[in-house]
Design an enzyme around this catalytic site. Structure first.
Site, short mmCIF file in Angstrom:
data_model
loop_
_atom_site.label_atom_id
_atom_site.label_comp_id
_atom_site.label_asym_id
_atom_site.label_seq_id
_atom_site.Cartn_x
_atom_site.Cartn_y
_atom_site.Cartn_z
CG ASP A 98 53.55 66.64 -2.51
OD1 ASP A 98 53.73 67.52 -1.66
OD2 ASP A 98 54.13 65.54 -2.50
CE1 TYR A 200 59.47 65.14 0.54
CE2 TYR A 200 58.50 62.95 0.54
CZ TYR A 200 58.35 64.32 0.52
OH TYR A 200 57.10 64.88 0.48
CG HIS A 255 50.30 70.32 0.67
ND1 HIS A 255 51.20 70.98 -0.14
CD2 HIS A 255 50.46 68.99 0.41
CE1 HIS A 255 51.89 70.10 -0.84
NE2 HIS A 255 51.46 68.89 -0.52
#
Length: 275
Positions: A98, A200, A255
Site C-alpha cells: 500500500d 493522502y 488488498h
C-alpha cells in the site's frame, strides 16, 4: 534497535531475525502498522533474513507532526533512509505494501544505491497509477482519495461509534478480527487518524516529486480481489522499471496481502532476495 530518530521525531521499529542476515525493510500501508508483517517476518527469519519493520510517520506516537506537508513522499522516503543510517546499513532489500509500496517505488527510483531489491505489494508504480486514473476504472476505485482531501470529515466518519465505519471497511476486506481490532485501536489514538489521512492530503505535492523510472530488481505482487487497485495500472507498471522485473498475481486475495497471504508473500520475497 527498537527506535530511530529523524528531525525531532522518534519512530518505533521492530528489528528481528539474525543480526548477520541480509536486511529486509518492511513498510506497512494505511491504516496498518508494523504488526501487518507479524506472519511474514518469522518466515523470513527462518531463511536467515533480518527484518526491520518501522511504524511509519503518523503511526509512531512520537512521529505525528501536524500539517499535511510533513507527509509528502520526500519526507516519508527520507524516514527510511534515516532508518538505514541508524541501523548502520548502506543498503537493504525493501518490501512495501500500500503506501509502503509507494515509498518503496520512490526509494528504488531516487536512491537505487540504498535498495538491493524492491518488492511492491498491491500498489503499481505511481506513473502507471496516474495513467490508469484517466484510461480505466481506477478513478472510481480511488474515490476515497478525494474524500480524504476534506478537512475533519473523514476522521469524523471513520471514527464515529468507536470506529464502527473503519471496522466495517477493514472487515469487509477480509482482515482477521484481531488485525481489525489492532488497527482501529491505533487509529483511535490522539491525532493518529489525522496523521494517517495526511499521507493522502499530501498528494497535491506529488507533481513536484515525480518518482521516475526504477533501477533496481523489482517484484510486483498484485491480487485479483483488490477492490482499490485495478489491473490496468498493474499491467502498465513494467515500463517504469529499467531493471529485472517480475509480476506475480495472487488469485482470490483481497488488498491485504501481508495479512491474508503471509506464507506466499514470504516465499516470494525470499526467492526475490536470494535471486
Amino acid at each position: 534497535m527498537d527506535s530511530f530518530r529523524r528531525g525531532g521525531l522518534t519512530f518505533d521499529v521492530r528489528d528481528a531475525g539474525p543480526d548477520d542476515g541480509d536486511p529486509v525493510v518492511l513498510l506497512h500501508g494505511f491504516p496498518q502498522d508494523s504488526t501487518a508483517w507479524d506472519r511474514v517476518a518469522p518466515a523470513l527469519h527462518q531463511h536467515g533474513l533480518r527484518t526491520l519493520a518501522p511504524d511509519q510517520r503518523g503511526y509512531s506516537p512520537m512521529a505525528r507532526p501536524r500539517g499535511r506537508s510533513h507527509y509528502r513522499l520526500r519526507e516519508t522516503v527520507s524516514d527510511v533512509l534515516a532508518l538505514l543510517d541508524a541501523a548502520g546499513l548502506p543498503d537493504a532489500h525493501v518490501v512495501g505494501h500500500d503506501w509502503g509500496g509507494i515509498v518503496g517505488w520512490a526509494l528504488g527510483a531516487w536512491h537505487p544505491d540504498r535498495v538491493r531489491t524492491l518488492t511492491a505489494l498491491s500498489v503499481p508504480h505511481p506513473g502507471a497509477m496516474a495513467r490508469a486514473m484517466v484510461t480505466s476504472d481506477q478513478a472510481l476505485r480511488s474515490y476515497y482519495m478525494g474524500l480524504f482531501q476534506l478537512p475533519v470529515l473523514p476522521e469524523q466518519l471513520l471514527l464515529a461509534g468507536n470506529g464502527a465505519a473503519l471496522r466495517r471497511m477493514l472487515a469487509h476486506g477480509g482482515l482477521p478480527d484481531d488485525a481489525v481490532a489492532r488497527y482501529v485501536r491505533r487509529m483511535r489514538e490522539p491525532g493518529a487518524l489525522t496523521a494517517a489521512v495526511n499521507w493522502y492530503r499530501a498528494l497535491p505535492w506529488a507533481g513536484r516529486d515525480p518518482v521516475g523510472r526504477v533501477r533496481v530488481p523489482t517484484l510486483h505482487v498484485w491480487s485479483t480481489g483488490d477492490a482499490f487497485l485495478g489491473r490496468a495500472a498493474t499491467e502498465d507498471t513494467a515500463r517504469f522499471v529499467e531493471a529485472p522485473y517480475r509480476l506475480e498475481i495472487l488469485d482470490d486475495v483481497t488488498h491485504w496481502i501481508p495479512e491474508l497471504a503471509a506464507d506466499r508473500t514470504a516465499e516470494l520475497v525470499t526467492a526475490h532476495v536470494r535471486g
